[in-house]
Write a protein that holds these residues in place. Structure first.
Motif, PDB file in Angstrom:
ATOM      1  N   PRO A 258       0.829  -1.210   0.000  1.00  0.00           N
ATOM      2  CA  PRO A 258       0.000   0.000   0.000  1.00  0.00           C
ATOM      3  C   PRO A 258       0.863   1.258   0.000  1.00  0.00           C
ATOM      4  O   PRO A 258       1.980   1.265   0.529  1.00  0.00           O
ATOM      5  CB  PRO A 258      -0.792  -0.113   1.310  1.00  0.00           C
ATOM      6  CG  PRO A 258      -0.738  -1.551   1.688  1.00  0.00           C
ATOM      7  CD  PRO A 258       0.584  -2.054   1.185  1.00  0.00           C
ATOM      8  N   VAL A 259       0.344   2.302  -0.596  1.00  0.00           N
ATOM      9  CA  VAL A 259       0.977   3.616  -0.537  1.00  0.00           C
ATOM     10  C   VAL A 259       0.044   4.552   0.219  1.00  0.00           C
ATOM     11  O   VAL A 259      -1.174   4.415   0.140  1.00  0.00           O
ATOM     12  CB  VAL A 259       1.290   4.169  -1.941  1.00  0.00           C
ATOM     13  CG1 VAL A 259       2.323   3.300  -2.627  1.00  0.00           C
ATOM     14  CG2 VAL A 259       0.032   4.270  -2.802  1.00  0.00           C
ATOM     15  N   ARG A 260       0.613   5.474   0.971  1.00  0.00           N
ATOM     16  CA  ARG A 260      -0.191   6.315   1.855  1.00  0.00           C
ATOM     17  C   ARG A 260      -0.323   7.736   1.313  1.00  0.00           C
ATOM     18  O   ARG A 260       0.383   8.140   0.393  1.00  0.00           O
ATOM     19  CB  ARG A 260       0.446   6.346   3.251  1.00  0.00           C
ATOM     20  CG  ARG A 260       0.655   4.967   3.862  1.00  0.00           C
ATOM     21  CD  ARG A 260      -0.644   4.255   4.139  1.00  0.00           C
ATOM     22  NE  ARG A 260      -0.447   2.906   4.687  1.00  0.00           N
ATOM     23  CZ  ARG A 260      -1.439   2.058   4.973  1.00  0.00           C
ATOM     24  NH1 ARG A 260      -2.687   2.427   4.758  1.00  0.00           N
ATOM     25  NH2 ARG A 260      -1.175   0.862   5.461  1.00  0.00           N
ATOM     26  N   ALA A 261      -1.224   8.498   1.931  1.00  0.00           N
ATOM     27  CA  ALA A 261      -1.432   9.896   1.561  1.00  0.00           C
ATOM     28  C   ALA A 261      -0.127  10.675   1.655  1.00  0.00           C
ATOM     29  O   ALA A 261       0.653  10.501   2.585  1.00  0.00           O
ATOM     30  CB  ALA A 261      -2.485  10.514   2.470  1.00  0.00           C
ATOM     31  N   GLY A 262       0.109  11.513   0.676  1.00  0.00           N
ATOM     32  CA  GLY A 262       1.317  12.329   0.638  1.00  0.00           C
ATOM     33  C   GLY A 262       2.429  11.743  -0.202  1.00  0.00           C
ATOM     34  O   GLY A 262       3.434  12.427  -0.472  1.00  0.00           O
ATOM     35  N   THR A 263       2.287  10.500  -0.637  1.00  0.00           N
ATOM     36  CA  THR A 263       3.314   9.871  -1.474  1.00  0.00           C
ATOM     37  C   THR A 263       3.312  10.511  -2.867  1.00  0.00           C
ATOM     38  O   THR A 263       2.264  10.598  -3.507  1.00  0.00           O
ATOM     39  CB  THR A 263       3.051   8.360  -1.612  1.00  0.00           C
ATOM     40  OG1 THR A 263       3.000   7.768  -0.317  1.00  0.00           O
ATOM     41  CG2 THR A 263       4.128   7.687  -2.441  1.00  0.00           C
ATOM     42  N   PRO A 264       4.457  10.949  -3.363  1.00  0.00           N
ATOM     43  CA  PRO A 264       4.502  11.561  -4.699  1.00  0.00           C
ATOM     44  C   PRO A 264       4.191  10.542  -5.792  1.00  0.00           C
ATOM     45  O   PRO A 264       4.549   9.359  -5.690  1.00  0.00           O
ATOM     46  CB  PRO A 264       5.945  12.055  -4.817  1.00  0.00           C
ATOM     47  CG  PRO A 264       6.474  12.108  -3.416  1.00  0.00           C
ATOM     48  CD  PRO A 264       5.764  11.015  -2.679  1.00  0.00           C
ATOM     49  N   LEU A 265       3.535  11.014  -6.836  1.00  0.00           N
ATOM     50  CA  LEU A 265       3.317  10.220  -8.038  1.00  0.00           C
ATOM     51  C   LEU A 265       4.191  10.807  -9.137  1.00  0.00           C
ATOM     52  O   LEU A 265       4.209  12.029  -9.346  1.00  0.00           O
ATOM     53  CB  LEU A 265       1.842  10.270  -8.446  1.00  0.00           C
ATOM     54  CG  LEU A 265       0.873   9.573  -7.482  1.00  0.00           C
ATOM     55  CD1 LEU A 265      -0.572   9.921  -7.834  1.00  0.00           C
ATOM     56  CD2 LEU A 265       1.080   8.055  -7.506  1.00  0.00           C
TER      57      LEU A 265
END
Length: 357
Positions: A287-294
């Motif tokens: 999983p990736v969380r809020a705030g992770t850059p795309l």
């Protein structure tokens, strides 16, 4: 920290408590986050949402005030009809997302997010100065009853809800409010009652073997699987409804202007065309969380994850992101601790809604 009227009930139920929107709230119970999530999808989950703000608007100008505050014509709203809508800034940024129910010809109930309570109330009261309408915050207990057996459980508890449909609300008796609404994607209800009566209501519902307490952690995974936006993550004052993928909540004739705050700016931004958009994403692996850059394939930042986590129903990681429109269909990756995690764009919700229409 503030406490809801059911604080001790949660302690007695073995809840792990934590801070949310200035309240000490149950994060999870001994059942555990995954099982709480799956239990809600299969039977009935009970959520304490007493931290949310209830505001009654009453007076001869009540519909005009709502129409000034929110981008829809409240004068045409049917009695008992609930509307998903927004408070907007003059620049069309979202102050908060709300549900507004028409209780009577000149009386409406606004249910707002706990984290926005103070600014919402101040904004509504300030706007009301130009209208003949009273703005009254209500002290209540508030429960969400969610899941495929929610109607049966409430019927057995003595509530006459079988004829209600999604996005409707009623007052079964003085100072009580029941709506067929929720934040899980499942069929369900939200029930407000006087503070002195909410503990007995919770106990009555929990006496049903189908009903279990559900904490904030599972509430978040449930709403994310349902593709529902969370204010403070997916929505904010610098995001417009158009960018958030929520323009459907604004009637088409009001997208070109209207009497509501932010109408001119929203119309201009729609005409100009959005530069950013909200999308659904599935992560390859963790999983990736809020705030992770795309980032793009050539490592250029194109957006950010606004919500992310693991979905027990879909048995995998999922996320919502805000990305540049120009890059929305291109290959993208989440940049997590120096590693690039492949992301696949999908259309939310991640699991189907089960509302009773």
């Amino acid at each position: 920290m503030k406490k809801t009227p059911l604080f001790q009930t949660h302690i007695d139920a073995g809840a792990k408590m934590g801070e949310y929107a200035g309240y000490e709230m149950p994060l999870f119970y001994p059942l555990g986050v995954k099982q709480e999530h799956l239990h809600t999808r299969a039977q009935v989950g009970l959520f304490d949402i007493s931290h949310m703000l209830h505001i009654e608007v009453e007076g001869i100008d009540a519909a005009q005030l709502i129409s000034r505050l929110c981008p829809y014509d409240a004068s045409t709203q049917k009695l008992g009809e609930a509307k998903y809508t927004f408070l907007l800034k003059e620049d069309a940024g979202i102050i908060d997302d709300l549900i507004v129910t028409r209780l009577d010809d000149a009386r409406f109930l606004i249910v707002a997010n706990a984290g926005c309570a103070d600014k919402d109330l101040a904004h509504i009261q300030d706007t009301a100065k130009d209208f003949t309408a009273a703005v009254l915050p209500l002290a209540r207990g508030f429960l969400a009853v969610q899941g495929p057996q929610a109607e049966a459980a409430l019927t057995d508890a003595g509530f006459d809800v079988a004829q209600m449909t999604f996005m409707s609300g009623t007052e079964p008796k003085a100072d009580w409010f029941v709506s067929r609404t929720g934040y899980t994607g499942e069929d369900g209800f939200e029930i407000a009652a006087p503070v002195a009566e909410i503990e007995a209501l919770a106990a009555k519902l929990l006496s049903d073997a189908r009903v279990e307490w559900i904490g904030l952690a599972a509430r978040d995974s449930l709403r994310l699987e349902a593709g529902l936006s969370l204010y403070g993550q997916d929505l904010s004052e610098d995001i417009t409804p158009h960018e958030a993928g929520l323009i459907w909540a604004i009637p088409k004739d009001l997208r070109e202007g209207g009497a509501y705050i932010g109408a001119e700016a929203l119309a201009a931004k729609i005409k100009e065309g959005r530069k950013r958009m909200r999308i659904g994403l599935l992560a390859d692996g963790r999983p990736v969380r809020a705030g992770t850059p795309l980032v793009s394939a050539d490592a250029v930042e194109i957006g950010t994850v606004t919500s992310g986590g693991f979905g027990p129903t879909i048995d995998g990681p999922m996320a919502l992101g805000l990305v540049n429109v120009a890059d929305a269909d291109a290959p993208m990756f989440a940049l997590l601790r120096g590693k690039s995690i492949p992301m696949t764009r999908v259309k939310p919700p991640f699991t189907p809604h089960n509302y009773k229409r």
